[in-house]
Design a protein around this motif. Structure first.
Motif, PDB file in Angstrom:
ATOM      1  N   ASP A 306       0.816  -1.214   0.000  1.00 51.98           N
ATOM      2  CA  ASP A 306       0.000   0.000   0.000  1.00 51.98           C
ATOM      3  C   ASP A 306       0.853   1.270   0.000  1.00 51.98           C
ATOM      4  N   GLY A 307       0.590   2.158  -0.941  1.00 50.76           N
ATOM      5  CA  GLY A 307       1.277   3.450  -0.975  1.00 50.76           C
ATOM      6  C   GLY A 307       2.756   3.391  -1.314  1.00 50.76           C
ATOM      7  N   THR A 308       3.239   2.243  -1.788  1.00 50.26           N
ATOM      8  CA  THR A 308       4.666   2.125  -2.126  1.00 50.26           C
ATOM      9  C   THR A 308       4.813   1.789  -3.610  1.00 50.26           C
ATOM     10  N   THR A 309       6.063   1.783  -4.076  1.00 56.48           N
ATOM     11  CA  THR A 309       6.313   1.387  -5.470  1.00 56.48           C
ATOM     12  C   THR A 309       6.998   0.017  -5.527  1.00 56.48           C
ATOM     13  N   TRP A 310       7.123  -0.650  -4.386  1.00 55.18           N
ATOM     14  CA  TRP A 310       7.777  -1.971  -4.370  1.00 55.18           C
ATOM     15  C   TRP A 310       6.887  -2.999  -5.054  1.00 55.18           C
ATOM     16  N   VAL A 311       7.511  -4.058  -5.532  1.00 58.20           N
ATOM     17  CA  VAL A 311       6.717  -5.154  -6.103  1.00 58.20           C
ATOM     18  C   VAL A 311       7.112  -6.472  -5.448  1.00 58.20           C
ATOM     19  N   ILE A 312       6.119  -7.322  -5.290  1.00 58.85           N
ATOM     20  CA  ILE A 312       6.369  -8.666  -4.772  1.00 58.85           C
ATOM     21  C   ILE A 312       6.756  -9.543  -5.965  1.00 58.85           C
ATOM     22  N   ASP A 313       7.756 -10.396  -5.757  1.00 61.41           N
ATOM     23  CA  ASP A 313       8.284 -11.137  -6.899  1.00 61.41           C
ATOM     24  C   ASP A 313       7.452 -12.352  -7.285  1.00 61.41           C
ATOM     25  N   ALA A 314       6.168 -12.141  -7.480  1.00 59.50           N
ATOM     26  CA  ALA A 314       5.350 -13.165  -8.129  1.00 59.50           C
ATOM     27  C   ALA A 314       6.014 -13.403  -9.478  1.00 59.50           C
ATOM     28  N   PRO A 315       5.957 -14.500 -10.094  1.00 58.80           N
ATOM     29  CA  PRO A 315       5.185 -15.701  -9.832  1.00 58.80           C
ATOM     30  C   PRO A 315       5.860 -16.722  -8.910  1.00 58.80           C
ATOM     31  N   THR A 316       7.039 -16.444  -8.385  1.00 57.62           N
ATOM     32  CA  THR A 316       7.672 -17.476  -7.565  1.00 57.62           C
ATOM     33  C   THR A 316       6.946 -17.661  -6.241  1.00 57.62           C
ATOM     34  N   GLY A 317       6.153 -16.648  -5.866  1.00 61.36           N
ATOM     35  CA  GLY A 317       5.328 -16.808  -4.686  1.00 61.36           C
ATOM     36  C   GLY A 317       6.112 -16.859  -3.395  1.00 61.36           C
ATOM     37  N   THR A 318       7.283 -16.204  -3.367  1.00 53.41           N
ATOM     38  CA  THR A 318       8.083 -16.255  -2.149  1.00 53.41           C
ATOM     39  C   THR A 318       7.788 -15.083  -1.213  1.00 53.41           C
ATOM     40  N   LYS A 319       6.804 -14.279  -1.549  1.00 48.97           N
ATOM     41  CA  LYS A 319       6.433 -13.133  -0.728  1.00 48.97           C
ATOM     42  C   LYS A 319       7.640 -12.226  -0.466  1.00 48.97           C
ATOM     43  N   ALA A 320       8.393 -11.948  -1.534  1.00 49.53           N
ATOM     44  CA  ALA A 320       9.623 -11.182  -1.374  1.00 49.53           C
ATOM     45  C   ALA A 320       9.645  -9.935  -2.242  1.00 49.53           C
ATOM     46  N   VAL A 321      10.201  -8.866  -1.687  1.00 51.62           N
ATOM     47  CA  VAL A 321      10.528  -7.673  -2.471  1.00 51.62           C
ATOM     48  C   VAL A 321      12.029  -7.755  -2.719  1.00 51.62           C
ATOM     49  N   ARG A 322      12.428  -7.702  -3.980  1.00 54.72           N
ATOM     50  CA  ARG A 322      13.846  -7.846  -4.315  1.00 54.72           C
ATOM     51  C   ARG A 322      14.359  -6.594  -5.013  1.00 54.72           C
ATOM     52  N   VAL A 323      15.374  -5.972  -4.409  1.00 57.88           N
ATOM     53  CA  VAL A 323      15.962  -4.752  -4.949  1.00 57.88           C
ATOM     54  C   VAL A 323      17.101  -5.145  -5.896  1.00 57.88           C
ATOM     55  N   SER A 324      17.165  -4.474  -7.053  1.00 57.89           N
ATOM     56  CA  SER A 324      18.150  -4.854  -8.085  1.00 57.89           C
ATOM     57  C   SER A 324      19.583  -4.460  -7.737  1.00 57.89           C
ATOM     58  N   TYR A 325      20.524  -5.228  -8.268  1.00 57.24           N
ATOM     59  CA  TYR A 325      21.962  -4.930  -8.199  1.00 57.24           C
ATOM     60  C   TYR A 325      22.371  -4.161  -9.458  1.00 57.24           C
ATOM     61  N   VAL A 326      23.481  -3.428  -9.358  1.00 57.68           N
ATOM     62  CA  VAL A 326      23.996  -2.689 -10.517  1.00 57.68           C
ATOM     63  C   VAL A 326      25.515  -2.873 -10.605  1.00 57.68           C
ATOM     64  N   ALA A 327      26.036  -3.087 -11.816  1.00 54.32           N
ATOM     65  CA  ALA A 327      27.490  -3.225 -12.012  1.00 54.32           C
ATOM     66  C   ALA A 327      28.175  -1.886 -11.791  1.00 54.32           C
ATOM     67  N   VAL A 328      29.314  -1.913 -11.088  1.00 55.80           N
ATOM     68  CA  VAL A 328      30.084  -0.687 -10.852  1.00 55.80           C
ATOM     69  C   VAL A 328      31.532  -0.922 -11.267  1.00 55.80           C
ATOM     70  N   THR A 329      31.986  -0.160 -12.270  1.00 57.08           N
ATOM     71  CA  THR A 329      33.349  -0.293 -12.779  1.00 57.08           C
ATOM     72  C   THR A 329      34.019   1.082 -12.797  1.00 57.08           C
ATOM     73  N   ALA A 330      35.242   1.126 -13.339  1.00 51.73           N
ATOM     74  CA  ALA A 330      35.962   2.409 -13.450  1.00 51.73           C
ATOM     75  C   ALA A 330      35.173   3.390 -14.318  1.00 51.73           C
ATOM     76  N   ASP A 331      34.307   2.889 -15.179  1.00 47.27           N
ATOM     77  CA  ASP A 331      33.556   3.772 -16.075  1.00 47.27           C
ATOM     78  C   ASP A 331      32.415   4.520 -15.390  1.00 47.27           C
TER      79      ASP A 331
END
Ligand code: GAL
Ligand code: CA
Length: 337
Positions: A306-331
């Motif tokens: 409610d009132g957030t922009t998070w998403v539950i990772d359906a269809p796996t049905g694990t009731k989880a919100v998963r935040v993405s990783y990002v690659a970090v290099t010299a660039d």
């Protein structure tokens, strides 16, 4: 008239109770922990944002140090429950012990948000309708780290020190059995084998608390066994362990490519100075915010998103919100500073 008054009183009472939760002052109370304050990422990134964001949203947050002991955490949860917190936000010490915590929360009918260490017992999240997980997709960090290392390996022929076409590497692993440590270890190397590059693991060493000091000692030992000219790559499950490895390399005056995960401030600085080759942003700030957002919704008994922009990772049905990783290099490292 008396009946009407009684009804009004009852309604008022019901209303007051639901607005106030268990607290007299109407403020939501979150009982939280960090599995050990001795963890660079959890204590340096996640905990400060949990505290800052809770304050911003006007909720009361109590964060305790579980000092790397699941038994301590079990007691802390009992204490939170007896104090009457409205919701629990728990960073498991032992990811296999999720069932114990879930059972305690369920018995007390208190909602529970697990964060950072995902439960490893199959089906345990389905034993309680008021438990959710906030974390990441563990494999993603390893996939990104592996791709980054593979790109650099392919672009730098000189990294193959003995020119045998095989990657000789060492790996500093996090906590055994921790989904992040297991998946990162597997996926980072799989990037090479999937690309048809043969690999040779010279050594692998885990650290239960993902410790800089332990990693430094391990790396120093590896270098002193005569591997100073043999190791072609140092793969680290997190930045904290990479820092230890870098210190050991400095002490031994060697410079071997090294990669971490988390994108701690210090790692970004080391990428800037060329002491570290890459890392993967583990977005602890957003993991902390999602944890607090879900905790508040759970305490209020409204829809968890409610009132957030998070998403539950359906269809796996694990009731989880998963935040993405990002690659970090010299660039791109300076984008994250
Ligand atoms: C990982 C993080 C590690 C360590 C671990 C603790 O996500 O990358 O540095 O903090 O969580 O569970
Ligand atoms: Ca080689």
């Amino acid at each position: 008239m008396k009946k009407v008054l009684t009804l009004v009183t009852v309604l008022l009472l019901v209303f007051t109770m639901s607005a106030c939760k268990s607290d007299d002052d109407g403020v939501i109370t979150i009982g939280a922990n960090i599995y050990t304050f001795n963890d660079n990422f959890m204590n340096g990134v996640v905990r400060p944002e949990l505290e800052r964001y809770a304050e911003e949203l006007g909720v009361e947050l109590d964060v305790v140090d579980s000092e790397g002991s699941q038994a301590t955490l079990n007691n802390q949860v009992d204490t939170f429950i007896s104090k009457g917190v409205d919701v629990l936000a728990i960073n498991l010490v032992d990811p296999a012990a999720a069932g114990t915590i879930i059972e305690k929360a369920k018995d007390a009918d208190i909602p529970l948000i697990l964060f950072n260490k995902e439960a490893t017992v199959a089906g345990v999240m389905d034993t309680y309708d008021k438990v959710w997980y906030v974390g990441t997709d563990s494999a993603e960090a390893g996939i990104i780290q592996g791709q980054m290392m593979l790109n650099d390996w392919q672009a730098n022929a000189a990294w193959d020190l003995n020119e045998d076409g095989v990657l000789q590497y060492v790996l500093l692993k996090g906590e055994p059995g921790h989904p992040d440590a297991e998946a990162r270890t597997l996926e980072s190397i799989k990037a090479f084998t999937d690309a048809g590059i043969a690999v040779e693991e010279l050594a692998i060493q885990p650290s239960t608390t993902w410790s800089t000091t332990e990693a430094g000692d391990t790396m120093a030992a590896w270098l002193s066994t005569g591997w100073a000219d043999t190791i072609e790559l140092v793969v680290c499950n997190n930045d904290g362990m990479a820092f230890g490895a870098i210190q050991a390399m400095d002490n031994a005056s060697v410079d071997i490519p090294v990669y971490g995960v988390d994108a701690l401030e210090e790692a970004l600085a080391k990428i800037g100075t060329g002491d570290m080759n890459g890392t993967v942003l583990n977005d602890g700030v957003n993991q902390a915010r999602a944890t607090i957002d879900l905790a508040i919704n759970a305490a209020n008994g409204v829809d968890i998103l409610d009132g957030t922009t998070w998403v539950i990772d359906a269809p796996t049905g694990t009731k989880a919100v998963r935040v993405s990783y990002v690659a970090v290099t010299a660039d791109n490292y300076s984008d994250f500073q």
